[in-house]
Write an enzyme that holds these catalytic residues in place. Structure first.
Site, mmCIF file in Angstrom:
data_model
loop_
_atom_site.group_PDB
_atom_site.id
_atom_site.type_symbol
_atom_site.label_atom_id
_atom_site.label_comp_id
_atom_site.label_asym_id
_atom_site.label_seq_id
_atom_site.Cartn_x
_atom_site.Cartn_y
_atom_site.Cartn_z
ATOM 1 N N ASP A 73 0.830 -1.206 0.000
ATOM 2 C CA ASP A 73 0.000 0.000 0.000
ATOM 3 C C ASP A 73 0.865 1.257 0.000
ATOM 4 O O ASP A 73 1.962 1.266 0.562
ATOM 5 C CB ASP A 73 -0.894 -0.024 1.253
ATOM 6 C CG ASP A 73 -2.070 0.934 1.135
ATOM 7 O OD1 ASP A 73 -2.271 1.506 0.049
ATOM 8 O OD2 ASP A 73 -2.791 1.109 2.136
ATOM 9 N N HIS A 125 2.808 3.359 -8.984
ATOM 10 C CA HIS A 125 2.607 1.927 -9.246
ATOM 11 C C HIS A 125 3.834 1.332 -9.942
ATOM 12 O O HIS A 125 4.243 0.215 -9.646
ATOM 13 C CB HIS A 125 1.352 1.711 -10.097
ATOM 14 C CG HIS A 125 0.075 2.063 -9.386
ATOM 15 N ND1 HIS A 125 -0.187 1.685 -8.082
ATOM 16 C CD2 HIS A 125 -1.021 2.765 -9.793
ATOM 17 C CE1 HIS A 125 -1.393 2.131 -7.724
ATOM 18 N NE2 HIS A 125 -1.907 2.794 -8.737
ATOM 19 N N LEU A 180 11.059 -20.427 -4.194
ATOM 20 C CA LEU A 180 9.989 -19.596 -3.633
ATOM 21 C C LEU A 180 8.692 -19.762 -4.422
ATOM 22 O O LEU A 180 8.712 -19.778 -5.652
ATOM 23 C CB LEU A 180 10.429 -18.121 -3.709
ATOM 24 C CG LEU A 180 9.371 -17.079 -3.355
ATOM 25 C CD1 LEU A 180 9.205 -16.997 -1.840
ATOM 26 C CD2 LEU A 180 9.752 -15.699 -3.912
HETATM 27 C C1 FPP Z 1 -1.879 0.269 -3.297
HETATM 28 O O1 FPP Z 1 -1.458 1.577 -3.489
HETATM 29 C C2 FPP Z 1 -1.443 -0.574 -4.366
HETATM 30 C C3 FPP Z 1 -2.264 -1.146 -5.288
HETATM 31 C C4 FPP Z 1 -3.716 -0.968 -5.315
HETATM 32 C C5 FPP Z 1 -1.762 -1.987 -6.324
HETATM 33 C C6 FPP Z 1 -0.462 -2.665 -6.035
HETATM 34 C C7 FPP Z 1 0.247 -2.725 -7.286
HETATM 35 C C8 FPP Z 1 1.573 -2.700 -7.450
HETATM 36 C C9 FPP Z 1 2.568 -2.737 -6.386
HETATM 37 C C10 FPP Z 1 2.099 -2.605 -8.806
HETATM 38 C C11 FPP Z 1 1.515 -3.593 -9.717
HETATM 39 C C12 FPP Z 1 2.052 -4.951 -9.519
HETATM 40 C C13 FPP Z 1 1.585 -5.960 -10.243
HETATM 41 C C14 FPP Z 1 2.213 -7.316 -10.167
HETATM 42 C C15 FPP Z 1 0.431 -5.732 -11.089
HETATM 43 P P1 FPP Z 1 -2.563 2.720 -3.577
HETATM 44 O O2 FPP Z 1 -2.751 3.020 -5.014
HETATM 45 O O3 FPP Z 1 -3.803 2.292 -2.865
HETATM 46 O O4 FPP Z 1 -1.828 3.860 -2.836
HETATM 47 P P2 FPP Z 1 -2.499 5.019 -1.968
HETATM 48 O O5 FPP Z 1 -3.307 4.360 -0.883
HETATM 49 O O6 FPP Z 1 -1.325 5.774 -1.453
HETATM 50 O O7 FPP Z 1 -3.336 5.820 -2.922
#
Ligand code: FPP
Length: 253
Positions: free
Chosen positions: A22, A39, A133
């Site tokens: 997150d 991202h 893994l």
């Molecule tokens: C949360 O950050 C993250 C996500 C919803 C997506 C996680 C995705 C990745 C780490 C990259 C993609 C990886 C793959 C394998 C597809 P947020 O957007 O909720 O952040 P915020 O809460 O600060 O807005």
């Protein structure tokens, strides 16, 4: 040169680490960058974390990369996340395979663009026999949906007289979950300071140690993972009993 395959997990280290990645959006916002950049850097953090997990001899790493609820985000961002998954699988599959990583996806494949569903299947087929893994990518995943699907399948099996409702227990219920062949997470990490599970592995995390860290996901690295593991090692796991280090239900089965 450091041997990246070195086994330095101490016996009391976690076998299965699950991560709610997150804070990508906040990482980008603090720098005046578009969310997509957060991202993208999140994918780089994921690559670092997979390597660190191998080095630390973690056997299972489960990451929450797209939740059933993420469909509520703007179409542009959903498209960006799908695009990053495509890039991750296409660019990293050979490297993951070379490191003997077995890739698994959990979550619904319904509603996903057909090419994505194909890519997920390909990654699982190519790496299915690997013994290193296990990287479990929760994509289009929601724990309530997973539990509901299991309940539905069990009800149907009972109607066909394949299951006796009275003898259903935790072990036989678990056989209907997508994670039936994966041990429960020992350690569940959430980055960015938020302290909730957000529909992630609700059944499986019943006895997981939860570690909430302020670091935003794009900044996560081996040092952060080791910090969480050290916190884990300081916990007294009793699984509802009195003795420390009691085995999990799945291990006892
Ligand atoms: C949360 O950050 C993250 C996500 C919803 C997506 C996680 C995705 C990745 C780490 C990259 C993609 C990886 C793959 C394998 C597809 P947020 O957007 O909720 O952040 P915020 O809460 O600060 O807005």
């Amino acid at each position: 040169m450091q041997d990246v395959f070195a086994c330095d997990r101490s016996p009391d280290g976690p076998r299965h680490v699950a991560i709610i990645m997150d804070g990508n959006g906040r990482w980008a916002a603090r720098r005046g960058l578009p969310r997509l950049e957060g991202h993208r850097r999140g994918v780089e953090a994921l690559r670092r974390t997979v390597r660190a997990a191998i080095e630390l001899d973690i056997r299972f790493l489960t990451i929450y990369s797209f939740s059933s609820e993420n469909w509520r985000r703007p179409a542009q961002e959903i498209g960006d996340l799908f695009g990053l998954l495509r890039i991750f699988v296409r660019r990293d599959l050979a490297d993951l395979h070379a490191r003997s990583v077995r890739v698994r996806f959990i979550g619904s494949r319904q509603g996903l663009p057909p090419d994505i569903a194909g890519l997920l299947g390909e990654a699982e087929n190519v790496t299915g026999d690997n013994k290193g893994l296990t990287l479990v990518v929760a994509f289009n995943y929601g724990a309530r949906q997973e539990i509901l699907a299991a309940a539905r399948a069990i009800a149907e099996a009972a109607l066909r007289k394949k299951i006796e409702p009275g003898v259903l227990d935790e072990k036989s219920f678990e056989a209907f979950l997508e994670t039936s062949d994966i041990p429960d997470p020992d350690l569940l990490i959430r980055t960015s300071g938020e302290q909730r599970l957000s529909n992630f592995l609700l059944w499986q995390s019943a006895y997981s140690e939860l570690v909430f860290m302020p670091v935003l996901w794009p900044d996560f690295d081996r040092a952060a993972l080791e910090e969480a593991i050290n916190e884990f090692k300081g916990r007294d796991r009793r699984f509802g009993g009195l003795a420390a280090q009691a085995p999990s239900l799945k291990e006892r089965a």
